[in-house]
Design a protein around this motif. Sequence first.
Motif, PDB file in Angstrom:
ATOM      1  N   THR B 136       0.665  -1.295   0.044  1.00 42.47           N
ATOM      2  CA  THR B 136       0.302   0.031   0.163  1.00 42.47           C
ATOM      3  C   THR B 136       1.132   1.196   0.032  1.00 42.47           C
ATOM      4  OG1 THR B 136      -0.498   0.037   2.258  1.00 42.47           O
ATOM      5  CG2 THR B 136      -1.763  -1.146   1.079  1.00 42.47           C
ATOM      6  N   TRP B 137       2.125   0.792   0.481  1.00 43.06           N
ATOM      7  CA  TRP B 137       2.588   2.591   0.213  1.00 43.06           C
ATOM      8  C   TRP B 137       3.953   1.822  -0.806  1.00 43.06           C
ATOM      9  CZ3 TRP B 137       5.178   1.507   6.168  1.00 43.06           C
ATOM     10  CH2 TRP B 137       4.493   1.465   6.917  1.00 43.06           C
ATOM     11  N   THR B 138       4.676   1.527  -1.387  1.00 43.65           N
ATOM     12  CA  THR B 138       4.743   1.524  -2.564  1.00 43.65           C
ATOM     13  C   THR B 138       4.030   1.380  -4.118  1.00 43.65           C
ATOM     14  OG1 THR B 138       5.156  -0.992  -2.497  1.00 43.65           O
ATOM     15  CG2 THR B 138       6.553   0.124  -1.520  1.00 43.65           C
ATOM     16  N   LEU B 139       3.292   0.667  -4.032  1.00 48.29           N
ATOM     17  CA  LEU B 139       2.674   0.449  -5.603  1.00 48.29           C
ATOM     18  C   LEU B 139       1.753   1.485  -5.588  1.00 48.29           C
ATOM     19  CD1 LEU B 139       1.939  -1.547  -7.939  1.00 48.29           C
ATOM     20  CD2 LEU B 139       0.377  -2.685  -6.394  1.00 48.29           C
ATOM     21  N   PRO B 140       1.363   2.428  -5.153  1.00 45.87           N
ATOM     22  CA  PRO B 140      -0.058   3.196  -5.441  1.00 45.87           C
ATOM     23  C   PRO B 140       0.677   4.528  -6.630  1.00 45.87           C
ATOM     24  CG  PRO B 140      -1.140   2.681  -3.834  1.00 45.87           C
ATOM     25  CD  PRO B 140       0.385   1.802  -3.906  1.00 45.87           C
TER      26      PRO B 140
END
Lengths: 284, 422
Positions: B136-140
């Motif tokens: 949730t921190w890296t992909l969006p």
Amino acid sequence: MATTSSTPPTPRLLAIPQPLRRLFNAFPLQTLPPNALPHRAPPSTSSSSIPRLYIFTDNADDGRPSYNPSCLKAQAALRIAGVHVHVEPSNNHASPSGALPFLLTETGQVLSGGKIFDLARARGNLPTVKDARIQAYRALLDNAVRPAWLYALYLNPRNATLLAHLYLPSNPLIAIPTSTTLTQAASAEILKTTRTALISPLDLLSSYREALEALSTLLGEDDWFFGDVVGLFDAEVFAYTWLVGSLEWDDGAMEEVLQEFGNLVRHRERLYQRCWGHVGEKVS
Amino acid sequence: MLELFVWDAAFGLPSIDAECLATIAYLCKTAPASSWRLVPSNDPSLSPASHFPALNHDGVWTSGFDNIISYLTSHGLVTPLDADLTARQKADSKAFKSFIATRTAPLLDLSLYVSAGNWSATTRPAYSKILHFPLTWTLPPLIRHEALQRTEHLGLAELDTDFDPNAGLHLSTGRESLPESFRRHLPVVGKKTVREEMTPEQATAIRLFSLAETGLELLEELLAEHDGYLLRPQLSSVDCFAFGYLALMLDAPVPRAFLKEWIGDKAPRIQAFVASMKSQCFSSPGQLPVPSPQNGSFPGAVGQMLDTCVLNAPGIGEHYATEKRHRREQGITGVDGRALMLAVSVMVTGVAMGYGFMYYKAMPPFGARVQTWRAARGGTGLSQFGDLGFMLNSALGAQSSPMANAGNAPAGRLAEMDSDVD
């Protein structure tokens, strides 16, 4: 209150002696007429009576079709409209917007993008199409034909010679980084348009084939797209079909696909005859 | 068994991605729910093309709306929607799909991803719901970055300003609670101008409006022409494709809903179209197969997390992405010459940098923070007799001893050469 001095300065001491003054007045002994400008120099702004179009081209003298699709589109649209322009060979660094083509009007105004076609409409005879579908077919060119073109010219290693011939300088110190930049820009552009994560040459080519099929169906047996008169959309299609058929490709996959659609090939010839039929006669 | 891999559900729709949604709608209309499986996932690298939607038909992968449809049709796996199109309708269908992909889709990118207000209030939380913890921190941010690049040519970068003039921390908030002495040092905030009161969406409203018009007006006209469908008075694949984008435009609960407002004002047929498609496809429970999520194994998830971390890294990320794309395009899996050369060059650079660091650390210090100043032992004259002797010595300074004249017995010495005291 300070007053301004009313006595003029006396330049007696600094005055040039009469004999020297006479000597200086004798120069120049003779005034030669100014040298003529080099042959390729642009006409000076005051004397130019027609707009100048800056595009990628090999040779400005005979106004041959440009080798860049968007330049060729502008060139063809202006010729269709019957607006005479002076073609100048140029490159992106010369353009105020960073991209060719751009047009310099007689008054020194710089036009780029859609404004060139507005000028063609205002001064010449470029019909406006009412059919709303034209937007969809324009999107088809952007979405299916352009990525295939970008891949073929910039990314396909088999066409590297052609790319080097058209866009790269001969000095390898400049050519290698330029070619890397061009390749990166082209792949970024393809990925943005196709909305995929990878570039698949097969998908690009099949999408291009479907697009030409759609265009061929749209044209049918008519002479021109969207009506009886030649218009801007014809120039847009011609910009790709002409180059696909006339550049010296080493990998001629795009050309082979084009040859499958006879009416598009005939449309290409027809528009060339209409716009460049009498090349040799100097454009002015 | 057909397996359709898609991005997971959001906003009450079966997928957060428009193309996935379109493919789901197509399968929903053409195949019975028992003949396929819906697999929500968040790792596109499961499919060889690294792109969702992806169809896995007993090990044969296809991805992308058009490719999936032509695969399904050519293998007779569905009852095709476009079977009896005339040549002209086929041409139109291709052109309309291009139109939706190049003119309508960027609107959705603007609304969901580029607009900072909508991104932080709606899209980002939606991704947080469907992704598990570290992703949730890296992909969006990566997904958003792609959308930003796709809409770059529209020149609406100002939507991406996080500044909301009417909320959040500002110099003027809480001004009264500060002590008077502090307040004097703060700049006086006068009345805000109209321009400063507006959100980026309001400031660019005219351009957004004209963009929405370019991207949606044609669809509204076509719907009017064909009795609620785009191509002909019955459903075809282009309707499914348009539905993916239009449904997300209408259903995402964004705070700055310029698209929803435009459609509400100008395009009642688009609204009716989306509503009817939704009721046809997703209303009754049996129409969609039950989603069976698949997010790969634990090592896969860790790999994906590391992968996205590197992709997010400034500078390296782009090179890594290019290299990764190159390998996937060429189908390289092991170590080839190029990868070897890259690894060796990275190693050589690393070693060089490490050596440089060690060399720097080993250099004699240019200055020390601590300085010692000591009275010399065994100094001149009387100073060896304690403080009193020292005083007497300075008082009798004129008669300095021969040793002091020689200059090799200073009264003290700097332990270090640099006197820069901080």
